[in-house]
Design an enzyme around this catalytic site. Structure first.
Site, PDB file in Angstrom:
ATOM      1  N   GLY A 124       0.804  -1.210   0.000  1.00  0.00           N
ATOM      2  CA  GLY A 124       0.000   0.000   0.000  1.00  0.00           C
ATOM      3  C   GLY A 124       0.842   1.266   0.000  1.00  0.00           C
ATOM      4  N   THR A 126      -0.188   4.022  -2.639  1.00  0.00           N
ATOM      5  CA  THR A 126      -0.994   5.108  -3.214  1.00  0.00           C
ATOM      6  C   THR A 126      -2.036   5.671  -2.239  1.00  0.00           C
ATOM      7  OG1 THR A 126      -0.685   4.086  -5.366  1.00  0.00           O
ATOM      8  CG2 THR A 126      -2.476   5.690  -5.188  1.00  0.00           C
ATOM      9  N   TRP A 156      -6.888   2.015  -3.899  1.00  0.00           N
ATOM     10  CA  TRP A 156      -6.619   1.122  -5.034  1.00  0.00           C
ATOM     11  C   TRP A 156      -5.605   0.023  -4.710  1.00  0.00           C
ATOM     12  CZ3 TRP A 156      -5.509   5.974  -8.442  1.00  0.00           C
ATOM     13  CH2 TRP A 156      -6.711   6.585  -8.793  1.00  0.00           C
ATOM     14  N   GLN A 339     -10.107  -3.665 -34.778  1.00  0.00           N
ATOM     15  CA  GLN A 339     -10.294  -3.235 -36.165  1.00  0.00           C
ATOM     16  C   GLN A 339     -10.434  -4.439 -37.099  1.00  0.00           C
ATOM     17  OE1 GLN A 339     -10.703  -0.076 -36.575  1.00  0.00           O
ATOM     18  NE2 GLN A 339     -10.935  -0.051 -38.793  1.00  0.00           N
ATOM     19  N   ILE A 340      -9.610  -5.444 -36.871  1.00  0.00           N
ATOM     20  CA  ILE A 340      -9.658  -6.646 -37.718  1.00  0.00           C
ATOM     21  C   ILE A 340     -10.973  -7.407 -37.510  1.00  0.00           C
ATOM     22  CG2 ILE A 340      -8.578  -8.944 -38.008  1.00  0.00           C
ATOM     23  CD1 ILE A 340      -5.845  -7.477 -37.649  1.00  0.00           C
ATOM     24  N   HIS A 341     -11.542  -7.296 -36.326  1.00  0.00           N
ATOM     25  CA  HIS A 341     -12.834  -7.938 -36.054  1.00  0.00           C
ATOM     26  C   HIS A 341     -14.020  -7.137 -36.607  1.00  0.00           C
ATOM     27  CE1 HIS A 341     -10.664 -10.643 -33.420  1.00  0.00           C
ATOM     28  NE2 HIS A 341     -11.779 -11.300 -33.147  1.00  0.00           N
ATOM     29  N   GLY A 342     -13.784  -5.888 -37.002  1.00  0.00           N
ATOM     30  CA  GLY A 342     -14.891  -5.046 -37.461  1.00  0.00           C
ATOM     31  C   GLY A 342     -15.913  -4.847 -36.339  1.00  0.00           C
ATOM     32  N   GLU A 366       1.751   1.044 -11.524  1.00  0.00           N
ATOM     33  CA  GLU A 366       3.184   0.893 -11.214  1.00  0.00           C
ATOM     34  C   GLU A 366       4.067   1.856 -12.001  1.00  0.00           C
ATOM     35  OE1 GLU A 366       4.506  -3.133 -10.348  1.00  0.00           O
ATOM     36  OE2 GLU A 366       2.408  -3.678 -10.091  1.00  0.00           O
ATOM     37  N   SER A 369       3.280   6.005 -18.027  1.00  0.00           N
ATOM     38  CA  SER A 369       4.231   6.128 -19.147  1.00  0.00           C
ATOM     39  C   SER A 369       5.027   7.419 -19.033  1.00  0.00           C
ATOM     40  CB  SER A 369       3.479   6.128 -20.482  1.00  0.00           C
ATOM     41  OG  SER A 369       2.972   4.855 -20.754  1.00  0.00           O
TER      42      SER A 369
END
Ligand code: FAD
Length: 395
Positions: A124, A126, A156, A339-342, A366, A369
Site C-alpha cells: 500500500g 498510493t 486502489w 479493427q480486424i474484427h470489425g 506501477e 508512461s
C-alpha cells in the site's frame, strides 16, 4: 548471444501456458462479467507453485528466477490479465519486499504464510494526494511506547481485501527529514490488526476479477519490530520494488498483446468478405505483421530487463523501457485486433472488446508512461552521450 531458455524456465512457461489455456482462458469472460475474485484458480496456481514463483524455497516459495516468473506471468496474462495482476501484485509488490528487506523473524512470521500463494500479501503506497508523487504520503506512523500508531487512508490497493489476504506493507510518514521532506518508512500490518479496515471493491474498466480496495488506518497499532527495513528507507525500498514490478507489468502487457494477436489471426482466417478470407487482403496482413513485430520486440525488451535483474546488474532504465514499450504496444495491438474484427470486435461477446477495455491500465499502474519516460531520459542525461553509447554496446 544466447537466446535459449533454460529447461527450468521452459518448464515454468509451459506449466503456466497449459494451466492458463486449459482452465483460465475459457472462464475469463465470465470472471470479468461477474467481477468475482477467482479463489479456486488462485488456489490451484498456488498448488502448482506459480503464486510463489520467485520467492525463497525456505519460506515455502518455488525459488524460480525472474526470467521464469516473467515467462509464466506472460502466459497467465495471455489468458486473463485479472489473474495476471493478482499473481504480479502478490509476488512483486506484496511478497518481494518482505523477502528482500525482512529480518529472519519477519520472514518466518509473515512471508512463510504467503510464499506459496495460499494466502496473499498486498503493498500500500498510493493515497488520494500521493499517486505519481509518492512523497505526498499523508498516512502517519508515530512510535508510541514501543508501537507504531498508524493513521491515514490508502487507495486502489491490489489483493488487500480478499478472504485469503494475510496483510499489507504500507508506506507511512514516520517523521521529517532535515530538508523538510517526509521521512517515509514501510510497516508490516497483518489483516486482523485492530484499527485497520478495508472499504468495498471498485467498479473498474479492466482487471475486474481482481481485488482493489481503499484501506483505512485509525489508531492502528503494530509492534515496533514490524518496521520493514530501515526507518526512513521506505522511499528507496519502494523505488526498487517498483523497478521489478515494472518489468512484471510489462510481461503482463506482452501477454495481453499476444492474446490480441491470437484472436486477430483466428478472425482474419475465418472471416470472409468479397469471396475470400480477409487475411488475404494486404491491409489486414500488414496489421498482423505490425502486431507480431511489436509483440516480439516487447517480449525481448522485457526478457532483457529480467535477465539483467537475475544477474544482479542495474536494470532500472531497461525496466522503464520495457514497461512503456510493452504497455503501449499492447494498446496498439488491442486497437488493431478490434479493427480486424470489425463491428464484431465492438460487441461485449468478443474477447477483443474485453482486451480493449483492459489494456489501458497497463500504461498507468506501477508508474505511468510519463514518469517512466522521465526515468529513462534522466538516466540518459546523467550518463551523457559517450557512456550511453558504450554501455548500450557492451551490455
Ligand atoms: C487498478 C489499480 C490497481 C492499483 N494497485 C495498486 C497497489 O496495489 N498498490 C499501490 O500502492 N498502488 C496501486 N495503484 C495505484 C497506481 O500505482 C497509481 O494509479 C499510479 O501510480 C498513478 O497515480 P495516479 O493514478 O494518482 O495518477 P496521477 O499521479 O494523478 O497522474 C495523473 C497524470 O499526470 C501525470 N503526471 C503526474 N506527475 C507528473 C510529472 N511529474 N510529470 C509528468 N506527468 C506527470 C501522470 O503521468 C498521469 O498521466 C493501483 C491503481 C489502479 C487503477
Amino acid at each position: 548471444m544466447n537466446f535459449d531458455l533454460t529447461d527450468e524456465q521452459k518448464r515454468w512457461r509451459d506449466l503456466a501456458y497449459d494451466y492458463a489455456q486449459g482452465e483460465i482462458r475459457p472462464r475469463a469472460a465470465q470472471l470479468d462479467r461477474e467481477q468475482k475474485f477467482p479463489y479456486d484458480i488462485v488456489a490451484e496456481m498456488a498448488r502448482l507453485g506459480l503464486m510463489g514463483l520467485t520467492l525463497p524455497r525456505e519460506y515455502g516459495g518455488s525459488g524460480g528466477d525472474f526470467v521464469a516468473y516473467n515467462l509464466a506471468l506472460e502466459e497467465i496474462s495471455r489468458a486473463d490479465t485479472s489473474v495476471g495482476i493478482t499473481m504480479e501484485a502478490h509476488i512483486s509488490l506484496g511478497c518481494a519486499p518482505l523477502a528482500t528487506y525482512g529480518t529472519r523473524e519477519q520472514k518466518e512470521r509473515f512471508l512463510s504464510r504467503c510464499a506459496t500463494g495460499g494466502r496473499l500479501w498486498a503493498f500500500g503506497l498510493t493515497e488520494e494526494e500521493a499517486g505519481t508523487d509518492a512523497g505526498g504520503t499523508r498516512t502517519t506512523a508515530e512510535l508510541v511506547d514501543g508501537e507504531w500508531n498508524i493513521n491515514g487512508t490508502k487507495k486502489w490497493i491490489t489483493n488487500s481485501g480478499t478472504d485469503i489476504t494475510a496483510g499489507v506493507t504500507a508506506i507511512a510518514r514516520t517523521g521529517e527529514r532535515e530538508n523538510g521532506g517526509p521521512e517515509l518508512s514501510a510497516l508490516i500490518i497483518p489483516q486482523e490488526t485492530p484499527g485497520y479496515t478495508r472499504g468495498p471493491g471498485y467498479e473498474k474498466t479492466g482487471w475486474r476479477a481482481s481485488d482493489q480496495r481503499p484501506l483505512y488506518f485509525e489508531n492502528c497499532r503494530v509492534p515496533e519490530e514490524n518496521l520493514l527495513g530501515e526507518r526512513g528507507r521506505g522511499f528507496a525500498q519502494f523505488l526498487q520494488t517498483l523497478d521489478a514490478g515494472r518489468v512484471a507489468v510489462a510481461s503482463l502487457s506482452v501477454g495481453l498483446a499476444q492474446a490480441c494477436l491470437d484472436e486477430a489471426l483466428r478472425r482474419a482466417g475465418e472471416r470472409r468478405q468479397f469471396g475470400r478470407a480477409i487475411s488475404e487482403f494486404q491491409a489486414i496482413q500488414f496489421k498482423l505483421a505490425d502486431m507480431a513485430m511489436e509483440v516480439e520486440l516487447a517480449r525481448n525488451t522485457v526478457l532483457k530487463a529480467a535477465w539483467l535483474k537475475d544477474r544482479g546488474r542495474p536494470f532500472g532504465r531497461e525496466a522503464s523501457m520495457a514497461k512503456v514499450f510493452a504497455s503501449e504496444s499492447a494498446k496498439r495491438a488491442a486497437d488493431q485486433a478490434v479493427q480486424i474484427h470489425g463491428g464484431e470486435g465492438f460487441m461485449e461477446t468478443s474477447a477483443v472488446a474485453r482486451y480493449w477495455r483492459q489494456v489501458k491500465i497497463n500504461e498507468i499502474g506501477e508508474g505511468t508512461s510519463e514518469i517512466n519516460r522521465q526515468i529513462i531520459a534522466r538516466s540518459l542525461l546523467q550518463e551523457g552521450p559517450e557512456t550511453v553509447k558504450t554501455k548500450m554496446a557492451a551490455q
